[in-house]
Design a protein around this motif. Structure first.
Motif: not given
Length: 574
Positions: A123, A126, A302, A367, A370-371, A386, A389
């Motif tokens: 994460v 990302a 998000l 992010l 979301a995680y 994630l 993406w």
């Protein structure tokens, strides 16, 4: 365990986590190296563009030479820019090199921040990748503007706030972290004053944990005293964060406040509220510009979605893993709310710059949120999805393929004429060479300085020969590709009739458009048209030919540089 859930539980051994962490660090270094390659490629040869960029250079150069007679409430940025010129030399790339360095450091800080909050290396990688190659952020990282530098201070504040939010940490560690938050925010505010809106958000972040049950007090005496101590630590940190740039620049609080008020009056005079005249259109334009236009639809969705879901989930579960997300959400919301409530601060629709310092917080929040929420249902697969993406977005943008940075026209002209133009043989620039101030573009001391004579900045006109003699003109710039600016229409007519000795076509003058009413509503000035600029170039060529001037050199796509005879005095009539 339910079968449907079991398939999402991927192996999570210590060895696997270490392997993922090492791979993520290797990829992070690659991302930072690629971003550095993009930002530093050709930096020493492309030159400077824009208007504010030259003002920051001028102020840094003045500060470097002990001159402090200019308006500035951005002492942090001034001090860092002066340091850049001192270390890398008084040139047209030193400040940009420092800012590019901050941009690369920010990528690493984004990784660390996301790692602290999400506790997952994939994460964090990302978030760092999306931040590193965001087109808006790359654009500002390649300028002399202060927003990327401000982002560095905001990231430091975000990291410190994350530590301050940890209930398990010792009281001394949490107070120290709050002190660092204050220092970083003060540094950010003195980089660009609009970051003052963050102060309220981080004040809430500093005291909020101690206002709710369940968080142990930092000092004896109850929750109220703990909140007061936390706020005091924040203010002491702010004082320390403001002290060093003031010491470095020699600007005291009184001057900074005075200059801020003077700049605020200029801000009001150029406000798009005066321009737009619609309290509904401006906020919607602002919100779209700082969300979808900057981050794209997915990150915007998000961030907006989890801005609601994270507080709801925390209220329901009291999951301590969600607490650090509030150190990102609260400052961003107060910042955006500040701009929506204080509309006159908008300038000419350039809204994207306003979100650059907070972009890292938004990406990490989107992010990490979301995680942390989705891993409850799909476990480690959440991080993999994630990362996949983010990889799709980054790789799809082909960041290894990029066009060279555009060459500044000012630098092109400077490189071409620097060995010819002198104080006794100056360069005359036409009215269609726009210059906001004398120290912008070729008029900057980093280029030709006082050895240029810009017609654009004249408000009193004399005939062409008098102008050449009085200003010691030896060279004349005749535009092939003009840089049109804004003049009152009657001033355009007076230039042609008085200086150039011709009567412009009335129909051409009437076709010159008014300035954009979307930005300059009710402004009656005219935007020099391509037709008017072409007419000026033809008239200048005719005048120069009659005075025996010759084309000394041609700058492809920009201009012909005419050289006047050394003995040019009072030639025959025009």
């Amino acid at each position: 365990m339910r079968p449907a859930l079991a398939i999402t539980r991927l192996p999570d051994t210590r060895a696997a986590r270490q392997a993922v962490t090492l791979l993520s660090l290797a990829l992070l270094i690659f991302v930072m190296a690629l971003a550095a390659h993009r930002l530093f490629a050709g930096m020493t040869t492309v030159g400077m563009i824009g208007d504010d960029t030259f003002e920051y250079w001028k102020d840094a150069n003045a500060l470097l030479h002990g001159q402090r007679d200019y308006l500035s409430d951005r002492a942090t940025f001034d001090a860092l820019n002066a340091l850049a010129l001192n270390i890398l030399g008084v040139n047209d790339y030193a400040i940009r090199a420092f800012i590019a360095g901050f941009a690369i450091a920010n990528i690493a800080l984004v990784y660390v921040l996301a790692l602290l909050i999400a506790r997952n290396a994939l994460v964090a990688l990302a978030a760092a990748g999306l931040y590193a190659f965001n087109p808006t952020l790359l654009f500002y990282a390649a300028t002399e503007l202060p927003h990327v530098t401000g982002a560095t201070f905001v990231l430091v504040a975000g990291l410190a706030a994350t530590f301050a939010m940890r209930a398990a940490a010792s009281p001394r560690a949490r107070l120290t972290a709050i002190f660092v938050v204050g220092a970083a925010i003060a540094g950010a505010v003195l980089t660009h004053e609009d970051l003052l809106f963050l102060a309220a958000g981080y004040a809430i972040v500093a005291v909020l944990p101690f206002a709710v049950p369940g968080d142990r007090p930092l000092v004896p005496g109850g929750r109220s005293r703990t909140m007061a101590v936390a706020l005091a630590a924040l203010l002491l940190g702010a004082a320390a964060g403001a002290a060093w740039p003031m010491f470095a620049t020699g600007f005291g609080p009184a001057k900074i406040l005075h200059d801020a008020m003077a700049l605020h009056s200029t801000l009001d005079a150029n406000s798009t509220v005066r321009v737009a005249g619609d309290a509904g259109i401006v906020p919607m334009r602002f919100l779209r510009n700082i969300t979808v236009d900057t981050f794209g639809r997915t990150i915007t969705a998000l961030a907006a979605g989890f801005a609601v879901l994270v507080p709801v989930a925390f209220v329901r579960t009291r999951d301590p893993a969600l607490r650090p997300l509030f150190t990102l959400e609260i400052p961003v919301l107060t910042y955006v709310a500040g701009f929506l409530l204080v509309l006159p601060i908008y300038l000419e629709g350039g809204y994207k710059r306003l979100i650059v310092p907070l972009a890292a917080l938004i990406i990490v929040f989107a992010l990490s949120g979301a995680y942390l929420l989705s891993k409850r249902f799909i476990g480690s697969l959440a991080a993999i999805l994630l990362a996949a993406w983010a990889s799709y977005v980054v790789i799809g943008g082909k960041p290894w393929e990029f066009a060279p940075a555009p060459l500044s026209p000012h630098r092109q002209v400077y490189d071409a004429v620097k060995d010819r133009v002198t104080s006794e043989r100056k360069l005359l620039l036409p009215a269609c060479y726009w210059m906001y101030k004398p120290w912008v573009g070729l008029g900057s001391p980093v280029y030709l300085g006082d050895n240029v004579v810009p017609i654009y900045l004249m408000d009193e006109f004399v005939d062409f020969d008098t102008l050449i003699a009085a200003k010691h003109v030896g060279y004349v710039y005749v535009a092939i590709e003009p840089f049109p600016g804004i003049w009152p229409r009657d001033q355009i007519e007076r230039l042609f009739s008085v200086t150039y000795g011709v009567t412009p076509d009335r129909a051409m003058l009437e076709r010159i458009p008014r300035v954009s009413q979307d930005i300059w509503r009710n402004d009656t000035r005219a935007q020099w048209s391509p037709e008017a600029c072409a007419f000026e170039a033809r008239v200048m060529r005719r005048l120069l030919d009659r005075r025996g001037a010759r084309v000394a050199l041609t700058i492809p796509g920009l201009a012909d540089i005419y050289e006047l005879p050394a003995a040019t005095a009072h030639p025959p009539g025009k």
